[in-house]
Enzyme design. Structure first.
Site, PDB file in Angstrom:
ATOM      1  N   HIS D  80       0.658  -1.078  -0.032  1.00  0.00           N
ATOM      2  CA  HIS D  80      -0.013  -0.092   0.048  1.00  0.00           C
ATOM      3  C   HIS D  80       0.992   1.131  -0.052  1.00  0.00           C
ATOM      4  CE1 HIS D  80      -2.204  -2.955   1.823  1.00  0.00           C
ATOM      5  NE2 HIS D  80      -3.634  -2.487   1.546  1.00  0.00           N
ATOM      6  N   ASP D 141      26.835   0.752  -7.021  1.00  0.00           N
ATOM      7  CA  ASP D 141      27.012   1.427  -8.250  1.00  0.00           C
ATOM      8  C   ASP D 141      28.246   2.432  -8.264  1.00  0.00           C
ATOM      9  OD1 ASP D 141      26.187   2.420 -11.082  1.00  0.00           O
ATOM     10  OD2 ASP D 141      25.527   4.113  -9.903  1.00  0.00           O
TER      11      ASP D 141
END
Lengths: 184, 184, 184, 184, 184, 184
Positions: D80, D141
């Site tokens: 949700h 990264d």
């Protein structure tokens, strides 16, 4: 000069469409855009103090600008998504008064410059414009508790190259130095 | 004035965080922001001609501004997502010269005003600022084939209300009329 | 070994930027990444029971992983958006204990392996890493009502190929078998 | 123990749905999750050197983690969207070996801890888990050009509070200290 | 006809994957899709009255359709992101009754036609289908306060060209006029 | 009947805005929408065969529908973002011919029904409509290699409850059974 200046985003019926770039040439294109943040001495000092720390204001704004460039095609309704191959965001304190700048005694000015490159069929101006603006809005957000009356001025394209229309370079009197074309 | 002006987006260690608003009060809040688009007579004429058509420039920019408001929490790194309960975007042609405005003979000015409302725990200034800016950038995109030297100026908060810090109303000399608080 | 190991995401001034890949070669590139989900016997049983049903846990996780790959350039700040031309997600129950694995009597292990391919200018490692991780987080979400102490381990790049830096293949002792390059 | 452990994300027919939380109570909820990044001495040194600069690795990862929290409901299929009212990301170098940790001579460990709070109807565990993971992936990264064999381990929920199920606190032996409930 | 009709989105094990298009040819591809909106005389009148104003219903729907095309790869789970190089949305009032159309005295019909083009490795059908549908849903949203019983019918691919499978052209009896291929 | 049927999405000047719901009451609201997919016997058979496998067509479509509901406020330009507290997607094979349905010998029909609930200030109809449509488009995408002439029909609101306008229930003759109100 140009007899019928007209946005290329409309078709003959006056309806918007995403311009067809299928047959345009793929070339390396670059755009540089900038935005000028005018802020109080307190807010400027808050940025400068942060320079020696992790998580300073400009580091956050720089990342927001890079992310903003990537969101451009979803923010600007008729923009094409193009492969963004480089983005950098630089900040410069503007110490001297400039031609065409409003005098402001207690105000200081920080210029945010965004440079973006693509190898694509259409220009990367909007990505550079969006990057500069998003970075500037982030500076506003970070410092609005210090100075709510901050202002962002002179959001503009500094230069572009690549594509059929060739090079655009902003001149001091804000006149356009080169001929513009229609769709990129 | 304020002894230690400091962005609330940093913790004591100088690291950014999303400010905790868990215990703040839920109130109705409104913010109005604006941006001024300076454009050539040709570009201005292109907008005005469009007024009688479907798909005109300002209709596109208006929708982009509303969408921009909804993207704010993803664009501005430390913004909270709040329930945006109303957004409207208005455009006004600025005919008379204003205090603090740069004189520009051949340039015309279009002011974009974004109004946003929430019933939330934190202010909706950034949504209004992002809406005004996105609408202005969209005008630039729609007309850049006509005028690449267009410029966006005076991106600023006009007013806000609601929340602990109460009302902010921009004054002609850009001074902050009311005391600011820290986190909203 | 390498005299000055340095992230390519910073420029000479130590500021982040999106690395310029304009002049890099477009080649087919592949990356394989994996993540190991350690879960209770109850949670493992819940997955296995689901295998015969529609909407089972791994089917949901597989789709989440594919979607995660597509979101990578918006999640990882300095990632380029590249054309993702293939993604697949596989799951393997790890029955034997492995070198370098923590012994856990009542814990079972499920390895999630993501494979991604592009024809682009920069590598697709982060898309594979994000896909594997998003799939694993989805398994956690689907089963957290059964086992909140589940853990995701060994999120890692298994291999990559394509681009200037050539092939990387993870070895059992986690050492890097081939020379790495700077920007892809 | 629990007679029929079962994911609440399935209905009686075994089909996935987004669990109905309409009638659940709105309460303040908090979750803490963490992830452990194992990296080479070179990569660790690269982070440490960056601490004195703007734009360092951890500052970028911190912002990515906060953004990751905001993307959770779009990344995790059955989550949700809840009002995220606070997120913070902390990093700790783990110097001593811990119980249950793999010994690795040349490897160093950096723990990333994400804390998130909401006033909502369902828990905020997935936002904390996604924030910690996104921050860790961003470290990967940023440093993959230095060390491609980096690994993310021990992605896990450290604690949660609020909601019907009350407090969960991870214990050293990874056992669940408190009874879990079904839907939050 | 075709001995084993089978979705190409599943691998041999019956698991979904994003089809590998790495080795497919890059060609210009076009797709046209449409959707028919059936609405009450009141709702139809509300659209027609709007034609002379700024911000009319169809202008909003047109922009929503273009934006919908850009969101396709995030909405349709196994879609590839492709470079969308042109999108246009047209609306036609259907005055005569058509073969295969339900007679509805008080109902009027508005056909929304989306055309999209790419230079890519896979087809652009889903972008055209999503554009037509999003535009039609937006008409519904704009007019649901006038007519909640509006209905969207005949969402379908009208034609496609480019790629290995060649041209598809819908025929009046809804039969497929040309042989289909597997993956684009 | 209603003297001046008019979309509430326009202000007095005929310009679009996001309707102000600040002062509307927060109530539990539900909406049910559906879409009918007409497909060839081959495509229908391909779905049915999949029922026993992981990753079947309807499982993918179900997740796409749930995700579509979450994207609604970004897809439909003037929609408010509301807290989506429950979404479920059901599929029913329609075996008997129905009143108002086009007869199609070789065509089979699958109805997709989306149910969504919120506790909010405005209705959840568009989320249910978008969920049903996105699920149907995903079925199209998954099976377009089997049957490109598939068609989506009868996209419509089945019922809604909650809010000032009360209950809407679609009747067999598509007439609106209850009085509609203006803004939700």
């Amino acid at each position: 000069m140009k007899p019928e200046p007209r946005s290329t985003h409309f078709n003959a019926a006056g309806e918007v469409h995403m311009v067809d770039v299928t047959s345009k040439e793929t070339t390396v294109r670059e755009a540089v855009a900038s935005a000028l943040i005018r802020l109080s001495a307190d807010a400027a000092e808050s940025i400068r103090r942060g320079d020696a720390k992790k998580g300073d204001v400009l580091a956050v704004a720089r990342l927001a600008g890079i992310a903003g460039a990537k969101w451009t095609s979803h923010l600007i309704p008729l923009c094409h998504a193009i492969p963004i191959e480089a983005v950098s965001i630089d900040f410069d304190w503007v110490t001297d008064s400039e031609p065409g700048e409003v005098a402001g005694a207690a105000r200081q000015s920080l210029r945010c410059i965004a440079t973006a490159r693509t190898t694509g069929k259409t220009g990367i101006e909007m990505e550079a414009m969006t990057a500069a603006t998003t970075a500037a809005l982030t500076v506003y957000d970070m410092l609005k508790s210090v100075d709510r009356s901050m202002e962002i001025d002179q959001v503009r394209l500094e230069s572009k190259s690549g594509g059929k229309s060739g090079v655009f370079q902003r001149t001091p009197d804000s006149g356009e130095a080169t001929a513009g074309d229609s769709a990129n």
